[in-house]
Design a protein around this motif. Structure first.
Motif, PDB file in Angstrom:
ATOM      1  N   TYR A  35     -81.217  67.647  29.855  1.00 47.20           N
ATOM      2  CA  TYR A  35     -82.167  68.720  29.552  1.00 47.20           C
ATOM      3  C   TYR A  35     -82.782  69.186  30.864  1.00 47.20           C
ATOM      4  O   TYR A  35     -82.888  68.421  31.824  1.00 47.20           O
ATOM      5  CB  TYR A  35     -83.242  68.289  28.556  1.00 47.20           C
ATOM      6  CG  TYR A  35     -83.999  67.011  28.845  1.00 47.20           C
ATOM      7  CD1 TYR A  35     -84.941  66.942  29.869  1.00 47.20           C
ATOM      8  CD2 TYR A  35     -83.804  65.877  28.060  1.00 47.20           C
ATOM      9  CE1 TYR A  35     -85.658  65.780  30.117  1.00 47.20           C
ATOM     10  CE2 TYR A  35     -84.512  64.710  28.298  1.00 47.20           C
ATOM     11  CZ  TYR A  35     -85.436  64.664  29.333  1.00 47.20           C
ATOM     12  OH  TYR A  35     -86.145  63.523  29.576  1.00 47.20           O
ATOM     13  N   PHE A  37     -85.290  69.851  33.557  1.00 47.12           N
ATOM     14  CA  PHE A  37     -86.569  69.227  33.889  1.00 47.12           C
ATOM     15  C   PHE A  37     -86.710  69.227  35.404  1.00 47.12           C
ATOM     16  O   PHE A  37     -85.745  68.925  36.114  1.00 47.12           O
ATOM     17  CB  PHE A  37     -86.632  67.788  33.349  1.00 47.12           C
ATOM     18  CG  PHE A  37     -88.036  67.268  33.198  1.00 47.12           C
ATOM     19  CD1 PHE A  37     -88.783  67.592  32.073  1.00 47.12           C
ATOM     20  CD2 PHE A  37     -88.623  66.487  34.178  1.00 47.12           C
ATOM     21  CE1 PHE A  37     -90.085  67.117  31.919  1.00 47.12           C
ATOM     22  CE2 PHE A  37     -89.918  66.013  34.043  1.00 47.12           C
ATOM     23  CZ  PHE A  37     -90.656  66.334  32.907  1.00 47.12           C
ATOM     24  N   HIS A  69     -88.012  70.920  26.805  1.00 47.23           N
ATOM     25  CA  HIS A  69     -89.312  70.619  27.394  1.00 47.23           C
ATOM     26  C   HIS A  69     -89.928  71.932  27.901  1.00 47.23           C
ATOM     27  O   HIS A  69     -89.212  72.868  28.254  1.00 47.23           O
ATOM     28  CB  HIS A  69     -89.184  69.659  28.575  1.00 47.23           C
ATOM     29  CG  HIS A  69     -88.810  68.262  28.199  1.00 47.23           C
ATOM     30  ND1 HIS A  69     -87.591  67.925  27.655  1.00 47.23           N
ATOM     31  CD2 HIS A  69     -89.506  67.088  28.300  1.00 47.23           C
ATOM     32  CE1 HIS A  69     -87.543  66.627  27.435  1.00 47.23           C
ATOM     33  NE2 HIS A  69     -88.691  66.093  27.814  1.00 47.23           N
ATOM     34  N   SER A 358     -90.178  70.694  19.854  1.00 47.06           N
ATOM     35  CA  SER A 358     -90.024  70.574  21.303  1.00 47.06           C
ATOM     36  C   SER A 358     -90.440  69.152  21.679  1.00 47.06           C
ATOM     37  O   SER A 358     -90.942  68.405  20.849  1.00 47.06           O
ATOM     38  CB  SER A 358     -90.890  71.586  22.053  1.00 47.06           C
ATOM     39  OG  SER A 358     -92.216  71.133  22.195  1.00 47.06           O
ATOM     40  N   CYS A 359     -90.235  68.811  22.934  1.00 45.27           N
ATOM     41  CA  CYS A 359     -90.611  67.484  23.435  1.00 45.27           C
ATOM     42  C   CYS A 359     -92.054  67.440  23.930  1.00 45.27           C
ATOM     43  O   CYS A 359     -92.518  66.382  24.385  1.00 45.27           O
ATOM     44  CB  CYS A 359     -89.689  67.093  24.594  1.00 45.27           C
ATOM     45  SG  CYS A 359     -87.954  66.941  24.139  1.00 45.27           S
ATOM     46  N   ASP A 360     -92.768  68.550  23.864  1.00 46.46           N
ATOM     47  CA  ASP A 360     -94.012  68.676  24.618  1.00 46.46           C
ATOM     48  C   ASP A 360     -95.139  67.773  24.140  1.00 46.46           C
ATOM     49  O   ASP A 360     -95.941  67.292  24.947  1.00 46.46           O
ATOM     50  CB  ASP A 360     -94.466  70.142  24.620  1.00 46.46           C
ATOM     51  CG  ASP A 360     -93.514  71.020  25.421  1.00 46.46           C
ATOM     52  OD1 ASP A 360     -92.688  70.465  26.165  1.00 46.46           O
ATOM     53  OD2 ASP A 360     -93.598  72.250  25.294  1.00 46.46           O
ATOM     54  N   PHE A 363     -94.070  63.983  25.567  1.00 46.82           N
ATOM     55  CA  PHE A 363     -94.034  63.572  26.968  1.00 46.82           C
ATOM     56  C   PHE A 363     -95.339  63.855  27.710  1.00 46.82           C
ATOM     57  O   PHE A 363     -95.438  63.610  28.911  1.00 46.82           O
ATOM     58  CB  PHE A 363     -92.819  64.173  27.696  1.00 46.82           C
ATOM     59  CG  PHE A 363     -92.997  65.542  28.304  1.00 46.82           C
ATOM     60  CD1 PHE A 363     -93.304  65.666  29.655  1.00 46.82           C
ATOM     61  CD2 PHE A 363     -92.827  66.697  27.563  1.00 46.82           C
ATOM     62  CE1 PHE A 363     -93.438  66.912  30.245  1.00 46.82           C
ATOM     63  CE2 PHE A 363     -92.955  67.949  28.134  1.00 46.82           C
ATOM     64  CZ  PHE A 363     -93.264  68.063  29.487  1.00 46.82           C
ATOM     65  N   ARG A 365     -97.254  66.807  27.850  1.00 54.30           N
ATOM     66  CA  ARG A 365     -97.613  68.159  28.303  1.00 54.30           C
ATOM     67  C   ARG A 365     -98.745  68.746  27.460  1.00 54.30           C
ATOM     68  O   ARG A 365     -99.609  69.442  27.971  1.00 54.30           O
ATOM     69  CB  ARG A 365     -96.392  69.067  28.227  1.00 54.30           C
ATOM     70  CG  ARG A 365     -96.656  70.510  28.659  1.00 54.30           C
ATOM     71  CD  ARG A 365     -95.331  71.231  28.811  1.00 54.30           C
ATOM     72  NE  ARG A 365     -95.506  72.636  29.093  1.00 54.30           N
ATOM     73  CZ  ARG A 365     -95.462  73.600  28.165  1.00 54.30           C
ATOM     74  NH1 ARG A 365     -95.269  73.285  26.893  1.00 54.30           N
ATOM     75  NH2 ARG A 365     -95.601  74.869  28.498  1.00 54.30           N
TER      76      ARG A 365
END
Length: 418
Positions: A35, A37, A69, A358-360, A363, A365
């Motif tokens: 992904y 990043f 992300h 989403s990954c937000d 992780f 964010r």
């Protein structure tokens, strides 16, 4: 002596009749996934040209990039990163998946979870493709080798076998099974090895639940996790597979570095106490602890099983005033399915904030907590600062516990709501 599923897969991609744990081989991954990043993909793209003189990847069909992300971008530098990724993928004719959800889940949905395949990523949570008999490893910055060479150097890992037995009780989910493994075996029990999961109780765990367990394998020290896939997993994977390989399984007389028998009969819901993912306890020991926020999502636990049980608990009830319940389905496909089932409306009507995949949230964010606040979470980690202030606390648990705790504003046993 027979071979493990990992040994069989690595033998094929190394062009050998057989390999054993400890052998050093040059393996050609079936797929190379990442992904975008900062500090990872942007660096790989630059190093390919500047350090290796490579303008294009040789076999673009073997590569896939996900933008999951920083979605949506909230600063120009984030959008600049995404633009760079889009440009590189277009120039290299590499598949790009953007705004489809969390890449580890989407990778299975779009056919990279090929039974018998070898897949590499820099992120260890790609191990969840092991649910479908795919050997998927997170090799961190060594992924650069897969971008610039056809084959990567790898030492065939040993395998730890876990046999699950017994019967899961009401309110106990796959998330609890995994944290019980860590509690029983230890957080370094599978260090640098493959975690192979089997046993008669495996049939009680859904495909989604198994994705949860395999996706968290790194917290046993494992390089990946894998399952000898049954008909249900094969039916899912083969219908979507981007290539056809002969699925393989471990031989009955395969050699393992260790074998664990894990009984699930008396397992109850667990909670993982901060600040380490190795600190598993029975939820009953911490009932009533005040909680201010909840997160249901991540590549580990935001699938339909999780959304269904949360909706079942929350239906006809309300999130406690002042409690922030954030729910993020793992992918757009899952979110759409949840909408069709009416789960999204049930969750929203109960007071949850439902956001696009989403990954937000996971992780860090979207840092929602301030000092002295506590959250229950189905995210992957509970380290300090993961959800905001380093002086806040994250308690990892299953989706049912997140929903029950949102009602009470405190750590709550979900079984009384089921």
């Amino acid at each position: 002596m027979g071979f493990t599923i990992a040994e069989k897969i690595l033998a094929r991609v190394s062009g050998k009749d057989s390999v054993r744990a400890g052998d050093e081989v040059m393996a050609k991954p079936d797929y190379v996934i990442a992904y975008d990043f900062p500090g990872y993909t942007d660096v790989y793209f630059r190093q390919m040209k500047e350090d290796f003189g490579i303008e294009r990847v040789a076999e673009p069909d073997r590569f896939a990039i996900f933008i999951d992300h920083m979605v949506p971008a909230t600063a120009p530098k984030e959008e600049e990163l995404h633009i760079g990724t889009r440009t590189w993928c277009a120039e290299n004719n590499v598949a790009l998946y953007e705004r489809r959800g969390i890449g580890h889940q989407v990778a299975a949905e779009v056919g990279y979870a090929v039974p018998g395949a070898f897949v590499v990523h820099f992120d260890g949570h790609i191990s969840q493709l092991g649910t479908f008999g795919t050997l998927a490893m997170g090799i961190r910055r060594n992924l650069l080798e897969a971008f610039v060479r056809e084959r990567i150097s790898i030492k065939v890992p040993q395998t730890v076998r876990v046999n699950l037995t017994g019967t899961l009780q009401k309110g106990v989910m796959a998330r609890d099974v995994f944290h019980h493994l860590v509690r029983t075996m230890g957080p370094a029990s599978c260090r640098f090895q493959v975690l192979e999961i089997g046993g008669p109780a495996l049939s009680q765990i859904s495909t989604e639940g198994l994705q949860t367990i395999t996706g968290l394998a790194m917290f046993t020290g494992a390089v990946t996790a894998i399952v000898n896939p049954d008909k249900e997993r094969l039916d899912y994977a083969l219908a979507r597979a981007r290539k056809q390989l002969e699925p393989v399984c471990s031989d009955p007389d395969a050699s393992y570095s260790a074998v664990y028998e894990i009984d699930l009969d008396n397992l109850e819901p667990l909670v993982v106490i901060p600040p380490t993912p190795a600190n598993s306890h029975n939820l009953s020991e911490f009932l009533g602890l005040e909680i201010h926020a909840g997160y249901l999502g991540s590549c580990a636990s935001g699938r339909l099983d999780d959304l269904r049980i949360a909706a079942k608990i929350l239906e006809g009830r309300q999130v406690k005033p002042g409690f922030q319940l954030n729910i993020v389905p793992t992918s757009q496909e899952i979110m759409a399915a949840a909408g069709r089932e009416g789960l999204i409306s049930t969750l929203v009507e109960a007071g949850a904030f439902v956001s696009s995949p989403s990954c937000d949230y996971c992780f860090g964010r979207i840092a929602t907590m301030t000092a002295k606040q506590r959250a229950v979470s189905t995210g992957t980690l509970n380290v300090r600062g993961r959800m905001g202030s380093p002086d806040s606390e994250i308690y990892l648990c299953n989706a049912a516990t997140v929903a029950a705790s949102a009602i009470e504003g405190a750590l709550a046993d979900p079984r009384k709501y089921l």
